[in-house]
Design an enzyme around this catalytic site. Structure first.
Site, PDB file in Angstrom:
ATOM      1  N   CYS A  84     -20.830 -16.708 -13.980  1.00 26.14           N
ATOM      2  CA  CYS A  84     -19.962 -16.561 -15.152  1.00 26.14           C
ATOM      3  C   CYS A  84     -18.819 -15.582 -14.870  1.00 26.14           C
ATOM      4  O   CYS A  84     -18.932 -14.721 -14.005  1.00 26.14           O
ATOM      5  CB  CYS A  84     -20.759 -16.029 -16.324  1.00 26.14           C
ATOM      6  SG  CYS A  84     -22.254 -16.953 -16.651  1.00 26.14           S
ATOM      7  N   ARG A 126     -15.585 -19.193  -9.368  1.00 28.63           N
ATOM      8  CA  ARG A 126     -16.923 -18.612  -9.397  1.00 28.63           C
ATOM      9  C   ARG A 126     -17.978 -19.654  -9.764  1.00 28.63           C
ATOM     10  O   ARG A 126     -19.169 -19.426  -9.563  1.00 28.63           O
ATOM     11  CB  ARG A 126     -16.981 -17.475 -10.417  1.00 28.63           C
ATOM     12  CG  ARG A 126     -16.106 -16.298 -10.063  1.00 28.63           C
ATOM     13  CD  ARG A 126     -16.033 -15.316 -11.208  1.00 28.63           C
ATOM     14  NE  ARG A 126     -17.294 -14.675 -11.470  1.00 28.63           N
ATOM     15  CZ  ARG A 126     -17.639 -13.473 -11.033  1.00 28.63           C
ATOM     16  NH1 ARG A 126     -16.791 -12.780 -10.316  1.00 28.63           N
ATOM     17  NH2 ARG A 126     -18.801 -12.950 -11.321  1.00 28.63           N
ATOM     18  N   TRP A 149     -21.764 -20.275 -16.743  1.00 29.69           N
ATOM     19  CA  TRP A 149     -22.593 -21.059 -15.825  1.00 29.69           C
ATOM     20  C   TRP A 149     -23.988 -21.001 -16.436  1.00 29.69           C
ATOM     21  O   TRP A 149     -24.639 -19.962 -16.410  1.00 29.69           O
ATOM     22  CB  TRP A 149     -22.557 -20.423 -14.444  1.00 29.69           C
ATOM     23  CG  TRP A 149     -23.173 -21.229 -13.344  1.00 29.69           C
ATOM     24  CD1 TRP A 149     -22.559 -22.180 -12.579  1.00 29.69           C
ATOM     25  CD2 TRP A 149     -24.525 -21.143 -12.865  1.00 29.69           C
ATOM     26  NE1 TRP A 149     -23.454 -22.686 -11.661  1.00 29.69           N
ATOM     27  CE2 TRP A 149     -24.659 -22.070 -11.806  1.00 29.69           C
ATOM     28  CE3 TRP A 149     -25.634 -20.381 -13.208  1.00 29.69           C
ATOM     29  CZ2 TRP A 149     -25.844 -22.256 -11.110  1.00 29.69           C
ATOM     30  CZ3 TRP A 149     -26.827 -20.566 -12.514  1.00 29.69           C
ATOM     31  CH2 TRP A 149     -26.918 -21.499 -11.468  1.00 29.69           C
ATOM     32  N   ASN A 175     -22.006 -11.622 -19.086  1.00 30.37           N
ATOM     33  CA  ASN A 175     -22.486 -12.105 -17.781  1.00 30.37           C
ATOM     34  C   ASN A 175     -23.829 -11.451 -17.508  1.00 30.37           C
ATOM     35  O   ASN A 175     -23.986 -10.257 -17.796  1.00 30.37           O
ATOM     36  CB  ASN A 175     -21.541 -11.678 -16.649  1.00 30.37           C
ATOM     37  CG  ASN A 175     -20.278 -12.492 -16.617  1.00 30.37           C
ATOM     38  OD1 ASN A 175     -20.104 -13.397 -17.421  1.00 30.37           O
ATOM     39  ND2 ASN A 175     -19.400 -12.152 -15.691  1.00 30.37           N
ATOM     40  N   GLY A 176     -24.751 -12.191 -16.927  1.00 29.71           N
ATOM     41  CA  GLY A 176     -26.059 -11.609 -16.612  1.00 29.71           C
ATOM     42  C   GLY A 176     -27.145 -12.283 -17.426  1.00 29.71           C
ATOM     43  O   GLY A 176     -26.932 -13.340 -18.028  1.00 29.71           O
ATOM     44  N   GLU A 233     -25.917 -23.738   9.398  1.00 30.39           N
ATOM     45  CA  GLU A 233     -24.706 -23.595   8.582  1.00 30.39           C
ATOM     46  C   GLU A 233     -24.008 -24.958   8.412  1.00 30.39           C
ATOM     47  O   GLU A 233     -23.525 -25.281   7.324  1.00 30.39           O
ATOM     48  CB  GLU A 233     -23.765 -22.562   9.246  1.00 30.39           C
ATOM     49  CG  GLU A 233     -22.381 -22.448   8.654  1.00 30.39           C
ATOM     50  CD  GLU A 233     -22.339 -22.000   7.205  1.00 30.39           C
ATOM     51  OE1 GLU A 233     -23.391 -21.719   6.617  1.00 30.39           O
ATOM     52  OE2 GLU A 233     -21.234 -21.953   6.643  1.00 30.39           O
ATOM     53  N   LYS A 271     -23.248 -26.755   4.825  1.00 32.00           N
ATOM     54  CA  LYS A 271     -21.901 -27.162   4.385  1.00 32.00           C
ATOM     55  C   LYS A 271     -21.918 -28.614   3.902  1.00 32.00           C
ATOM     56  O   LYS A 271     -21.356 -28.927   2.867  1.00 32.00           O
ATOM     57  CB  LYS A 271     -20.876 -27.032   5.533  1.00 32.00           C
ATOM     58  CG  LYS A 271     -20.456 -25.638   5.902  1.00 32.00           C
ATOM     59  CD  LYS A 271     -19.495 -24.979   4.948  1.00 32.00           C
ATOM     60  CE  LYS A 271     -20.170 -24.127   3.931  1.00 32.00           C
ATOM     61  NZ  LYS A 271     -20.703 -22.849   4.279  1.00 32.00           N
ATOM     62  N   GLU A 307     -23.777 -28.866   0.515  1.00 34.70           N
ATOM     63  CA  GLU A 307     -23.230 -28.259  -0.701  1.00 34.70           C
ATOM     64  C   GLU A 307     -21.914 -28.879  -1.149  1.00 34.70           C
ATOM     65  O   GLU A 307     -21.652 -28.909  -2.340  1.00 34.70           O
ATOM     66  CB  GLU A 307     -23.126 -26.732  -0.591  1.00 34.70           C
ATOM     67  CG  GLU A 307     -22.143 -26.206   0.398  1.00 34.70           C
ATOM     68  CD  GLU A 307     -22.088 -24.678   0.411  1.00 34.70           C
ATOM     69  OE1 GLU A 307     -22.441 -24.037  -0.578  1.00 34.70           O
ATOM     70  OE2 GLU A 307     -21.647 -24.128   1.440  1.00 34.70           O
ATOM     71  N   HIS A 315     -41.391 -31.646  16.895  1.00 34.46           N
ATOM     72  CA  HIS A 315     -42.528 -31.120  16.115  1.00 34.46           C
ATOM     73  C   HIS A 315     -42.518 -31.646  14.686  1.00 34.46           C
ATOM     74  O   HIS A 315     -43.155 -31.064  13.813  1.00 34.46           O
ATOM     75  CB  HIS A 315     -42.487 -29.589  16.116  1.00 34.46           C
ATOM     76  CG  HIS A 315     -42.602 -29.001  17.491  1.00 34.46           C
ATOM     77  ND1 HIS A 315     -43.738 -29.124  18.245  1.00 34.46           N
ATOM     78  CD2 HIS A 315     -41.702 -28.341  18.260  1.00 34.46           C
ATOM     79  CE1 HIS A 315     -43.546 -28.539  19.420  1.00 34.46           C
ATOM     80  NE2 HIS A 315     -42.313 -28.057  19.453  1.00 34.46           N
ATOM     81  N   LYS A 362     -19.805 -19.334  -6.856  1.00 31.35           N
ATOM     82  CA  LYS A 362     -19.333 -18.604  -5.682  1.00 31.35           C
ATOM     83  C   LYS A 362     -20.156 -17.342  -5.471  1.00 31.35           C
ATOM     84  O   LYS A 362     -20.495 -16.989  -4.351  1.00 31.35           O
ATOM     85  CB  LYS A 362     -17.845 -18.254  -5.875  1.00 31.35           C
ATOM     86  CG  LYS A 362     -17.231 -17.474  -4.715  1.00 31.35           C
ATOM     87  CD  LYS A 362     -17.173 -18.320  -3.466  1.00 31.35           C
ATOM     88  CE  LYS A 362     -16.609 -17.590  -2.273  1.00 31.35           C
ATOM     89  NZ  LYS A 362     -16.944 -18.280  -1.009  1.00 31.35           N
TER      90      LYS A 362
HETATM   91  O1  M6R Z   1     -21.349 -13.618  -1.468  1.00 32.99           O
HETATM   92  P1  M6R Z   1     -22.467 -13.840  -0.493  1.00 32.99           P
HETATM   93  O2  M6R Z   1     -22.012 -13.916   0.897  1.00 32.99           O
HETATM   94  O3  M6R Z   1     -23.593 -12.854  -0.679  1.00 32.99           O
HETATM   95  O4  M6R Z   1     -23.068 -15.250  -0.899  1.00 32.99           O
HETATM   96  C1  M6R Z   1     -24.237 -15.726  -0.318  1.00 32.99           C
HETATM   97  C2  M6R Z   1     -24.441 -17.192  -0.603  1.00 32.99           C
HETATM   98  O5  M6R Z   1     -24.568 -17.401  -1.980  1.00 32.99           O
HETATM   99  C3  M6R Z   1     -23.271 -18.028  -0.080  1.00 32.99           C
HETATM  100  O6  M6R Z   1     -23.067 -17.852   1.280  1.00 32.99           O
HETATM  101  C4  M6R Z   1     -23.539 -19.527  -0.359  1.00 32.99           C
HETATM  102  O7  M6R Z   1     -24.609 -19.974   0.400  1.00 32.99           O
HETATM  103  C5  M6R Z   1     -22.268 -20.335  -0.090  1.00 32.99           C
HETATM  104  N1  M6R Z   1     -22.124 -21.329  -1.104  1.00 32.99           N
HETATM  105  C6  M6R Z   1     -22.276 -20.985   1.235  1.00 32.99           C
HETATM  106  O8  M6R Z   1     -21.167 -21.774   1.459  1.00 32.99           O
END
Ligand code: M6R
Length: 607
Positions: A2, A27, A73, A99-100, A480, A484, A487, A503, A602
């Site tokens: 949020c 965000r 959110w 927020n929270g 990674e 990507k 997501e 395995h 984000k």
């Molecule tokens: O702000 P941060 O680096 O702590 O965020 C960690 C993860 O939430 C962040 O890397 C998330 O996995 C991304 N969406 C990856 O692209």
């Protein structure tokens, strides 16, 4: 997650609030709203969907020079107009955005309902509006102060009342808030991007602080009404940095910013005369650095994978036992903290709840936790015992790309520093610096392969499942790459060590499940080639990321992406970029919302 914005000043509030919310879109959110005060009236507009939907719902003639705004959110209660913030009390005189998560909201709600209050939303946040209203006797600040101790959980709150013109109150406990100090106008926001178009002067709030904004002034106190004097910081980011420029999406802009981001992370930190690195922010004496016997890295998501790369490198070159772990797991397993263990909390945003709470737990147990953060003034950056800013510039796309490369760079610098303090020779230090210095150019060369990757995306975007396979220091890069693709393209993908497929995962292989292999020219190459052949024998399609001119792999794989040949230990920098571009182009072809993928935020500020 949020986002919050508040404004008081001489200008019409609504357009400023909406523009601020637009800046907070990155965000992640599902609904948005504003509340504007004017001549003893309070108008609330809130809408499910994008900021453009909210903009259409706000009357053009909405006057009023103080107001609050929010991007939601959803956590408690569905995605509906009613559940969107701001929330009002029963009289509609007061509005809050939050927020929270208020953990004791059910108890508070039951009590308020027993007192005759009817709730209109399913949110935890609505209790805040009613509690403040219950204590309101003409003084909003006093009412907020009386309500706050009743709340358990986390909050960044912004609030206004139609009986207190031009007054905005904010309070923070576990969810960031920053004051933007303008020329005869004041802003309050959950992060600096929302105010950057208006001012670069900011004041960061700490937990337990309450801020009162009027048009020309602000003051901050703690919960016991003790005045707190704060320094005003200058934001170093430029407005252009949070804009897309000529790029179609922030993600691809940020992928292209990686050569510069790596250079920025190194700037002023390379010491060729001593063949080492300088990291002044660590706040550790040379003797303390020498005493380090173990390193533990905690992080989430992409930052965790950057930490994993760091752990491989540090063990190999600095010869210090080093482990990267998911922060969310560390926190709850009563972590053992040993003497002479150095911890790193890695976070682009510096606000990730899992990482922050794990860091606090480790600090409670007496550990020194250093931060590797991008956002200056973020909670992890401020609460850590020292650290390294990666200086990537703002990362707006939800999918992290340049922050990964910069975080990895920070670990390379730290590794060099630690290795040179131990057994690494001057000559090897020189070699290391030489290898690191050529990386930005090598990454630029990888970016030139984008047309090849785009073609491959066309060929493969229709597949439903993918495997990403790498070994050694490129195993985290495989993880990674899979993250990507998941997501932003919403394609199911798994990252594995290439050695692991036999395995279990090999059972998934058929002509419908392509595998992306990372094959640098290292001592594990032959073993990886065997793994590739095992996949091929089962009719699995093979894409390989290889060093330039690797004809042997070209013979085996269906498709190859060539990257410049760099030393294996530096190969994550060049191996990761094709995976980012591949995910990006698959997502574009599939019509995904690249910068704001579904369900994601984000900065993940809840556990
Ligand atoms: O702000 P941060 O680096 O702590 O965020 C960690 C993860 O939430 C962040 O890397 C998330 O996995 C991304 N969406 C990856 O692209």
């Amino acid at each position: 997650m949020c986002g919050i914005i508040g404004y008081t000043g001489p200008r019409k509030a609504a357009p400023i609030l909406i523009e601020g919310l637009k800046r907070l879109e990155y965000r992640g959110y599902d609904s948005a709203g504003i509340g504007v005060g004017c001549d003893g009236a309070l108008t609330i507009c809130k809408k499910v969907g994008k900021i453009k939907d909210l903009r259409e719902a706000v009357p053009d003639d909405l006057d009023g020079c103080y107001g609050i705004g929010h991007t939601r959110w959803a956590t408690h209660g569905g995605v509906t107009d009613v559940n969107a913030h701001p929330h009002t009390d029963t009289t509609g005189n007061l509005a809050i955005a939050h927020n929270g998560i208020i953990e004791n909201y059910l108890i508070l709600k039951a009590r308020l309902e027993a007192e005759g209050i009817t709730f209109r939303t399913e949110t935890d946040s609505e209790v805040i509006a009613h509690l403040i209203a219950q204590h309101y006797e003409g003084d909003l600040e006093a009412a907020v102060r009386k309500a706050l101790p009743l709340l358990k959980g986390t909050y960044g709150i912004v609030c206004l009342h139609k009986g207190n013109p031009q007054l905005i109150i904010g309070a923070r406990s576990g969810s960031p808030l920053v004051v933007g100090v303008g020329e005869d106008e004041m802003f309050l926001a959950s992060d600096v991007t929302a105010v950057l178009a208006h001012t670069k002067q900011v004041v960061y709030l700490e937990d337990g602080e309450v801020v009162v904004l009027t048009e020309k002034d602000f003051h901050i106190t703690d919960l016991n009404e003790r005045k707190i004097s704060k320094t005003i910081d200058e934001i170093s980011w430029e407005l252009e940095e949070i804009e897309k420029g000529d790029f179609k999406h922030y993600m691809v802009k940020e992928i292209y910013e990686q050569p510069e981001a790596i250079e920025r992370a190194c700037r002023g930190r390379l010491d060729p005369t001593q063949a080492t690195a300088r990291l002044g922010g660590l706040n550790l004496s040379p003797a303390q650095l020498l005493d380090v016997e173990r390193i533990r890295i905690i992080a989430a998501g992409t930052s965790y994978y950057a930490g994993l790369v760091g752990s491989y490198l540090i063990e190999q070159l600095a010869r210090i036992p080093c482990q990267a772990e998911l922060a969310s797991e560390v926190r709850y397993r009563n972590p053992i903290v040993e003497r002479n263990t150095l911890h790193f909390a890695v976070s682009q945003s510096g606000e990730t709840a899992d990482t922050l709470y794990a860091m606090r737990e480790l600090q409670r147990k007496g550990s020194c936790v250093l931060g590797i953060c991008n956002v200056v003034g973020s909670t992890i950056a401020r609460e850590s015992n020292g650290g390294v800013y990666i200086h990537s510039g703002p990362e707006i796309a939800v999918a992290s790309t340049k922050a990964f490369s910069s975080q990895v760079t920070a670990f390379y610098l730290f590794c060099l520093l630690m290795a040179r303090k131990r057994h690494m020779s001057y000559e090897t230090g020189e070699w290391f610096l030489q290898e690191l210095t050529v990386i930005p150019e090598a990454v630029k060369a990888v970016l030139k392969t984008e047309p090849v990757i785009k073609k491959l995306a066309k060929k493969y975007a229709g597949y439903k499942d993918f495997l990403f396979l790498g070994r050694g220091i490129n195993y985290p890069v495989a993880l990674e790459g899979a993250l990507k693709l998941k997501e932003i393209a919403y394609i199911h993908a798994e990252g594995y060590s290439a050695a692991e497929i036999k395995h279990g995962p090999i059972a998934l292989i058929n002509e419908e499940t392509p595998s992306m292999f990372l094959v640098p020219d290292d001592r594990l190459r032959e073993k990886v080639i065997s793994n590739m052949k095992e996949v091929k024998a089962r009719r699995g399609k093979l894409i390989a990321v290889v060093g330039e001119g690797d004809d042997e792999i070209r013979e085996i794989a269906d498709d190859v992406i060539e990257v410049p040949r760099v030393h294996t230990l530096f190969s994550p920098f060049v191996m990761v970029v094709p995976l980012q571009l591949f995910a990006y182009h698959c997502a574009v072809l599939l019509g995904r919302d690249v910068d704001q993928p579904r369900n994601l935020a984000k900065s993940v500020t809840v556990e």
